[in-house]
Design a protein around this motif. Structure first.
Motif, PDB file in Angstrom:
ATOM      1  N   PRO A 147      -8.953   3.531  -5.199  1.00  0.00           N
ATOM      2  CA  PRO A 147      -9.304   4.931  -5.452  1.00  0.00           C
ATOM      3  C   PRO A 147     -10.314   5.448  -4.426  1.00  0.00           C
ATOM      4  O   PRO A 147     -11.266   4.750  -4.078  1.00  0.00           O
ATOM      5  N   GLY A 148     -10.047   6.650  -3.923  1.00  0.00           N
ATOM      6  CA  GLY A 148     -10.956   7.247  -2.946  1.00  0.00           C
ATOM      7  C   GLY A 148     -10.557   6.999  -1.507  1.00  0.00           C
ATOM      8  O   GLY A 148     -11.211   7.476  -0.581  1.00  0.00           O
ATOM      9  N   THR A 149      -9.486   6.221  -1.291  1.00  0.00           N
ATOM     10  CA  THR A 149      -9.066   5.938   0.092  1.00  0.00           C
ATOM     11  C   THR A 149      -7.991   6.917   0.564  1.00  0.00           C
ATOM     12  O   THR A 149      -7.409   6.733   1.632  1.00  0.00           O
ATOM     13  N   GLY A 150      -7.728   7.946  -0.227  1.00  0.00           N
ATOM     14  CA  GLY A 150      -6.793   8.987   0.192  1.00  0.00           C
ATOM     15  C   GLY A 150      -5.343   8.566   0.054  1.00  0.00           C
ATOM     16  O   GLY A 150      -5.026   7.530  -0.527  1.00  0.00           O
ATOM     17  N   PHE A 151      -4.476   9.377   0.633  1.00  0.00           N
ATOM     18  CA  PHE A 151      -3.036   9.112   0.569  1.00  0.00           C
ATOM     19  C   PHE A 151      -2.386   9.784   1.766  1.00  0.00           C
ATOM     20  O   PHE A 151      -3.049  10.535   2.491  1.00  0.00           O
ATOM     21  N   TYR A 152      -1.117   9.513   1.985  1.00  0.00           N
ATOM     22  CA  TYR A 152      -0.401  10.167   3.093  1.00  0.00           C
ATOM     23  C   TYR A 152       0.780  10.943   2.533  1.00  0.00           C
ATOM     24  O   TYR A 152       1.635  10.373   1.858  1.00  0.00           O
ATOM     25  N   GLN A 199     -11.580  -3.820  -2.266  1.00  0.00           N
ATOM     26  CA  GLN A 199     -12.649  -4.390  -3.108  1.00  0.00           C
ATOM     27  C   GLN A 199     -12.565  -3.742  -4.476  1.00  0.00           C
ATOM     28  O   GLN A 199     -12.908  -2.576  -4.633  1.00  0.00           O
ATOM     29  N   LEU A 200     -12.065  -4.488  -5.435  1.00  0.00           N
ATOM     30  CA  LEU A 200     -11.910  -3.932  -6.784  1.00  0.00           C
ATOM     31  C   LEU A 200     -13.133  -4.247  -7.646  1.00  0.00           C
ATOM     32  O   LEU A 200     -13.825  -5.208  -7.418  1.00  0.00           O
ATOM     33  N   ILE A 245       6.732  -3.273   4.980  1.00  0.00           N
ATOM     34  CA  ILE A 245       6.042  -2.158   5.655  1.00  0.00           C
ATOM     35  C   ILE A 245       5.524  -1.164   4.601  1.00  0.00           C
ATOM     36  O   ILE A 245       4.389  -0.673   4.701  1.00  0.00           O
ATOM     37  N   SER A 246       6.330  -0.887   3.584  1.00  0.00           N
ATOM     38  CA  SER A 246       5.890   0.007   2.506  1.00  0.00           C
ATOM     39  C   SER A 246       4.681  -0.574   1.781  1.00  0.00           C
ATOM     40  O   SER A 246       3.735   0.151   1.453  1.00  0.00           O
ATOM     41  N   LEU A 267      -2.939   0.280   1.838  1.00  0.00           N
ATOM     42  CA  LEU A 267      -3.920   1.083   2.576  1.00  0.00           C
ATOM     43  C   LEU A 267      -4.556   2.139   1.668  1.00  0.00           C
ATOM     44  O   LEU A 267      -5.696   2.544   1.874  1.00  0.00           O
ATOM     45  N   HIS A 268      -3.788   2.576   0.662  1.00  0.00           N
ATOM     46  CA  HIS A 268      -4.261   3.680  -0.186  1.00  0.00           C
ATOM     47  C   HIS A 268      -4.421   3.269  -1.644  1.00  0.00           C
ATOM     48  O   HIS A 268      -4.545   4.130  -2.509  1.00  0.00           O
ATOM     49  N   VAL A 269      -4.401   1.975  -1.919  1.00  0.00           N
ATOM     50  CA  VAL A 269      -4.390   1.549  -3.316  1.00  0.00           C
ATOM     51  C   VAL A 269      -5.761   1.697  -3.983  1.00  0.00           C
ATOM     52  O   VAL A 269      -5.856   1.936  -5.189  1.00  0.00           O
TER      53      VAL A 269
END
Lengths: 184, 51
Positions: free
Chosen positions: A90-95, B50-51, A79-80, A86-88
């Motif tokens: 760059p630019g996809t944010g974080f929680y 997409q890397l 789950i982690s 989901l956030h790996v």
């Protein structure tokens, strides 16, 4: 390793899980960081792993109990991993906030891996399984405290999740509790 | 519904406390399956890496 030493190490492991769950609660209640659905499920995964450790404490060490701990930890790590991915990019944010440079879901992943590795190391010792455990033996103070604390934290998570999500599924990014408001 | 795994795990710990090992493992197993079902329900978007 004797069964007594194994029991002590399991007790320390369960206290460590209890500490992580307590810190998650402090983050939620004190700092107002409401957990996302995946965060809640990661907590559940850690509790699933802790159940195996609690069984080791109550009934004595058994390979099946370590198996339960490993399966719970792998579920939590899975789950982690989903949340990390989901956030790996760059630019996809974080929680949520970061702690020592890592987000809480990354810490949850590392902690779950530590449970798997710790259980595997414990399984290396066969002598702990060869000693017969009295099934009606009373727990000593520290193991008793660890199991009781673990049970209390699990029950606290029931109330917390009901307060946050009500009777249904949780919102993806909760900004307030379902049952009461903290933002008024 | 999200609290269901915690309820089942609490029952598992409670059963262990009452020295009912089989019941405890049963509650744990149902709790784990419930947790995985809830995980599947919450995984709605496809990962876009997409890397």
């Amino acid at each position: 390793m004797s069964a007594e030493l194994s029991k002590l190490l399991n007790t320390l492991g369960l206290l460590a899980i209890g500490m992580v769950l307590t810190m998650a609660f402090i983050d939620q209640v004190w700092f107002g960081e409401l957990p996302c659905p995946l965060c809640i499920l990661q907590r559940a995964g850690l509790i699933a792993a802790g159940c195996g450790i609690a069984l080791n404490i109550v009934f004595g060490p058994k390979p099946s109990h370590y198996g339960i701990a490993i399966i719970g930890a792998v579920a939590s790590a899975g789950i982690s991993t989903r949340q990390i991915l989901l956030h790996v990019v760059p630019g996809t944010g974080f929680y949520g906030p970061d702690v020592l440079g890592l987000h809480l879901y990354t810490w949850a992943f590392l902690f779950a891996v530590a449970i798997v590795v710790g259980s595997a190391i414990m399984l290396l010792s066969d002598r702990q399984f060869s000693q017969v455990q009295p099934s009606s033996g009373r727990l000593k103070a520290l193991p008793l405290t660890a199991v009781l604390l673990f049970l209390i934290l699990t029950i606290a998570n029931i109330f917390s999740t009901v307060a946050l999500c009500g009777g249904g599924l949780c919102p993806e990014e909760p900004d307030d509790y379902e049952l009461f408001s903290i933002n008024d | 519904m999200m609290s269901l795994p915690f309820v089942l795990f609490a029952c598992a710990i409670g059963a262990a406390w009452m020295r009912q090992r089989g019941v405890s493992v049963g509650f744990w197993l149902v709790g784990l399956v419930t947790m995985l079902i809830l995980f599947r329900v919450h995984v709605t978007e496809v990962l876009s890496i997409q890397l």
